[in-house]
Design a protein around this motif. Sequence first.
Motif, mmCIF file in Angstrom:
data_model
loop_
_atom_site.group_PDB
_atom_site.id
_atom_site.type_symbol
_atom_site.label_atom_id
_atom_site.label_comp_id
_atom_site.label_asym_id
_atom_site.label_seq_id
_atom_site.Cartn_x
_atom_site.Cartn_y
_atom_site.Cartn_z
ATOM 1 N N GLU A 103 20.231 68.486 43.642
ATOM 2 C CA GLU A 103 21.410 69.308 43.851
ATOM 3 C C GLU A 103 21.254 69.962 45.215
ATOM 4 O OE1 GLU A 103 23.959 72.922 41.828
ATOM 5 O OE2 GLU A 103 21.835 72.746 41.323
ATOM 6 N N VAL A 104 22.249 69.772 46.060
ATOM 7 C CA VAL A 104 22.265 70.384 47.385
ATOM 8 C C VAL A 104 23.249 71.551 47.317
ATOM 9 C CG1 VAL A 104 22.703 70.018 49.843
ATOM 10 C CG2 VAL A 104 21.853 68.120 48.433
ATOM 11 N N LYS A 105 22.750 72.760 47.583
ATOM 12 C CA LYS A 105 23.602 73.947 47.601
ATOM 13 C C LYS A 105 23.884 74.298 49.052
ATOM 14 C CE LYS A 105 22.011 75.849 43.241
ATOM 15 N NZ LYS A 105 21.444 77.015 42.554
ATOM 16 N N PHE A 106 25.118 74.724 49.313
ATOM 17 C CA PHE A 106 25.558 74.993 50.677
ATOM 18 C C PHE A 106 25.709 76.491 50.929
ATOM 19 C CE2 PHE A 106 27.797 71.022 49.303
ATOM 20 C CZ PHE A 106 26.950 70.147 49.952
ATOM 21 N N GLY A 124 35.336 71.701 50.199
ATOM 22 C CA GLY A 124 35.806 72.453 49.042
ATOM 23 C C GLY A 124 34.776 72.673 47.949
ATOM 24 N N ARG A 125 33.504 72.334 48.213
ATOM 25 C CA ARG A 125 32.463 72.469 47.183
ATOM 26 C C ARG A 125 31.367 73.437 47.624
ATOM 27 N NH1 ARG A 125 30.641 66.364 45.760
ATOM 28 N NH2 ARG A 125 31.047 65.823 47.903
ATOM 29 N N LYS A 126 30.733 74.073 46.616
ATOM 30 C CA LYS A 126 29.582 74.939 46.861
ATOM 31 C C LYS A 126 28.277 74.155 46.786
ATOM 32 C CE LYS A 126 31.338 78.460 44.001
ATOM 33 N NZ LYS A 126 31.074 79.590 43.123
ATOM 34 N N ASN A 127 28.337 72.990 46.113
ATOM 35 C CA ASN A 127 27.131 72.181 45.947
ATOM 36 C C ASN A 127 27.504 70.717 45.755
ATOM 37 O OD1 ASN A 127 28.197 72.226 43.397
ATOM 38 N ND2 ASN A 127 26.308 72.783 42.367
ATOM 39 N N CYS A 128 26.494 69.874 45.754
ATOM 40 C CA CYS A 128 26.687 68.442 45.565
ATOM 41 C C CYS A 128 25.476 67.897 44.814
ATOM 42 C CB CYS A 128 26.832 67.749 46.919
ATOM 43 S SG CYS A 128 27.028 65.966 46.790
ATOM 44 N N VAL A 129 25.712 67.114 43.771
ATOM 45 C CA VAL A 129 24.629 66.491 43.011
ATOM 46 C C VAL A 129 24.691 64.992 43.251
ATOM 47 C CG1 VAL A 129 23.692 66.065 40.709
ATOM 48 C CG2 VAL A 129 24.674 68.297 41.258
ATOM 49 N N GLY A 130 23.540 64.419 43.609
ATOM 50 C CA GLY A 130 23.481 62.975 43.842
ATOM 51 C C GLY A 130 22.047 62.517 43.968
ATOM 52 N N GLN A 173 19.867 75.220 49.975
ATOM 53 C CA GLN A 173 18.757 74.860 49.091
ATOM 54 C C GLN A 173 18.948 73.438 48.581
ATOM 55 O OE1 GLN A 173 18.653 76.511 44.990
ATOM 56 N NE2 GLN A 173 16.710 77.442 45.648
ATOM 57 N N VAL A 174 17.827 72.747 48.380
ATOM 58 C CA VAL A 174 17.831 71.445 47.708
ATOM 59 C C VAL A 174 16.799 71.521 46.602
ATOM 60 C CG1 VAL A 174 17.477 68.959 47.941
ATOM 61 C CG2 VAL A 174 18.423 70.246 49.869
ATOM 62 N N ARG A 175 17.236 71.151 45.394
ATOM 63 C CA ARG A 175 16.285 71.162 44.270
ATOM 64 C C ARG A 175 16.498 69.920 43.421
ATOM 65 N NH1 ARG A 175 16.220 76.496 42.460
ATOM 66 N NH2 ARG A 175 14.910 75.847 40.761
ATOM 67 N N LEU A 176 15.420 69.521 42.741
ATOM 68 C CA LEU A 176 15.534 68.408 41.816
ATOM 69 C C LEU A 176 16.530 68.769 40.741
ATOM 70 C CD1 LEU A 176 11.830 67.281 41.292
ATOM 71 C CD2 LEU A 176 13.583 66.177 42.685
ATOM 72 N N ARG A 177 17.199 67.797 40.223
ATOM 73 C CA ARG A 177 18.214 68.044 39.200
ATOM 74 C C ARG A 177 18.031 67.063 38.052
ATOM 75 N NH1 ARG A 177 23.551 70.203 39.133
ATOM 76 N NH2 ARG A 177 24.065 70.241 36.922
#
Length: 150
Positions: free
Chosen positions: A101-104, A110-116, A144-148
């Motif tokens: 998960e990448v948090k911005f 238009g997004r606060k985060n992205c999961v991929g 922040q980037v964290r494992l998801r």
Amino acid sequence: MSKITDTVWSLAAPVAESQGCEIWDVEYVKEAGTRILRVYIDKAAGVGIDDCEAFSRALDPILDEADPIPESYTFEVSSAGAERTLRRPSDFSRFMGENVEVKFYRLVDGRKNCVGKLLAYDDGAVTVAVGTQELRFEKEQIAQVRLRIV
């Protein structure tokens, strides 16, 4: 890292090695008016409460003797966790191909985060696959980037 976290890391690394684990991260933060020194540990078989307790008991007297922090603080030892934060280039290399998960800092498209799926790491920039799309986010955008676990 700050001088305090670097010093604590160097004091903690031999303890971690002797206990069959590794240091994942060291934080020195202020939360609710209290200074907290938090050491995150990891090992292949996973970290349990007994591991954290044993590590804390081994490192605590070393920290008391070295006295790297002049003010009063609370010392905590924790597992890095399944959804741990990735900080160093080696963290990104180790978990390439895993879901993140990448948090911005601010909205991106238009997004606060992205999961991929983590595809690439280049000097702070992160590329993830979301479905059939490859999305690259620059270091300046990423909080922040964290494992998801999905």
